[in-house]
Design an enzyme around this catalytic site. Structure first.
Site, short mmCIF file in Angstrom:
data_model
loop_
_atom_site.label_atom_id
_atom_site.label_comp_id
_atom_site.label_asym_id
_atom_site.label_seq_id
_atom_site.Cartn_x
_atom_site.Cartn_y
_atom_site.Cartn_z
N HIS A 109 -9.15 -3.98 -2.92
CA HIS A 109 -8.19 -3.02 -2.09
C HIS A 109 -8.65 -1.55 -2.08
O HIS A 109 -8.42 -1.09 -0.93
CB HIS A 109 -6.78 -3.28 -2.51
CG HIS A 109 -5.67 -2.56 -2.07
ND1 HIS A 109 -4.78 -3.48 -1.07
CD2 HIS A 109 -5.31 -1.22 -1.59
CE1 HIS A 109 -3.90 -2.52 -0.57
NE2 HIS A 109 -4.22 -1.23 -0.93
N GLU A 110 -9.00 -1.07 -3.21
CA GLU A 110 -9.19 0.38 -3.27
C GLU A 110 -10.49 0.58 -2.40
O GLU A 110 -10.79 1.82 -1.90
CB GLU A 110 -9.09 1.03 -4.65
CG GLU A 110 -7.74 0.94 -5.29
CD GLU A 110 -6.61 1.39 -4.37
OE1 GLU A 110 -6.89 2.40 -3.68
OE2 GLU A 110 -5.54 0.72 -4.08
N HIS A 129 -10.26 0.74 0.92
CA HIS A 129 -9.63 2.15 1.54
C HIS A 129 -10.85 3.10 1.70
O HIS A 129 -10.91 3.83 2.89
CB HIS A 129 -8.65 2.69 0.29
CG HIS A 129 -7.35 2.58 0.76
ND1 HIS A 129 -6.70 2.48 1.97
CD2 HIS A 129 -6.48 1.72 -0.15
CE1 HIS A 129 -5.35 2.06 1.80
NE2 HIS A 129 -5.34 1.85 0.70
N CYS A 175 0.89 -1.13 0.03
CA CYS A 175 0.01 0.00 0.12
C CYS A 175 0.79 1.28 0.01
O CYS A 175 1.98 1.28 0.71
CB CYS A 175 -1.00 -0.02 1.24
SG CYS A 175 -2.08 1.52 1.25
#
Length: 193
Positions: free
Chosen positions: A161-162, A165, A118
């Site tokens: 993953h995004e 976030h 990251c």
């Protein structure tokens, strides 16, 4: 003038570090039609990712390579992210997602054998991060048009993953707390490579 505009180059100094409160909260939806300031920010994010794949720019500006970048990672509390992925034979696929939602996902899971990294985490984190092998995502593009996209494999991992976030979840939150290399037992899960 907004910080992120067409002439602004994002560098590592713009990144929010992993212990920031901003990375732990749900981001705010982007207005549709997409405001000019948000479009400029998103284009700057995409340009960072493209720059981070260029060996000369990496060296000159000390950039860390990335495949995805969420707005909250550069201090912007907006539900949007950019991604640059390399598919078959190094063909580049650039994507921008605004207000993304996962509509459905596979039961089967995958993980990257080398683990995930990251741009907001400046330390090695070893372990496996289980992700859905396939997802279907609904989002808006930079022109404010809604689209639905099905993703699998590496693209699916990056997009999950995004989206994590944007929901205040870090990749290591998905790892087994007691043994980071232990995978879920109740699902079919395979290494991506």
């Amino acid at each position: 003038m907004a910080k992120f505009h067409p002439d602004y180059m994002i560098t590592m100094k713009d990144f929010v570090k992993e212990h920031s409160v901003l990375l732990r909260k749900q981001t705010q939806d982007v207005a549709i039609p997409v405001p000019l300031e948000d479009r400029h920010t998103l284009l700057s994010m995409l340009q960072y990712l493209k720059n981070s794949q260029d060996p000369n720019l990496i060296k000159k500006y000390k950039l860390r390579p990335g495949s995805g970048l969420s707005a909250n990672q550069i201090g912007v509390d907006k539900r949007m992210f950019a991604a640059v992925l390399f598919k078959d034979h190094n063909q580049k696929h650039e994507m921008m997602f605004i207000n993304p939602k996962v509509m459905s996902h596979s039961l089967n899971m995958i993980y990257l054998p080398e683990g995930e990294g990251c741009l907001s985490v400046n330390r090695p984190v070893h372990g496996f991060v289980p992700r859905y092998e396939r997802i279907k995502v609904k989002a808006y593009n930079i022109a404010g048009q809604e689209f639905i996209m099905s993703l699998k494999g590496y693209e699916s991992i990056v997009v999950q993953h995004e989206i994590d976030h944007l929901n205040g979840i870090m990749f290591y939150d998905r790892m087994n707390k007691d043994n980071p290399f232990q995978l879920p037992q109740n699902v079919i899960i395979e290494s991506l490579y």
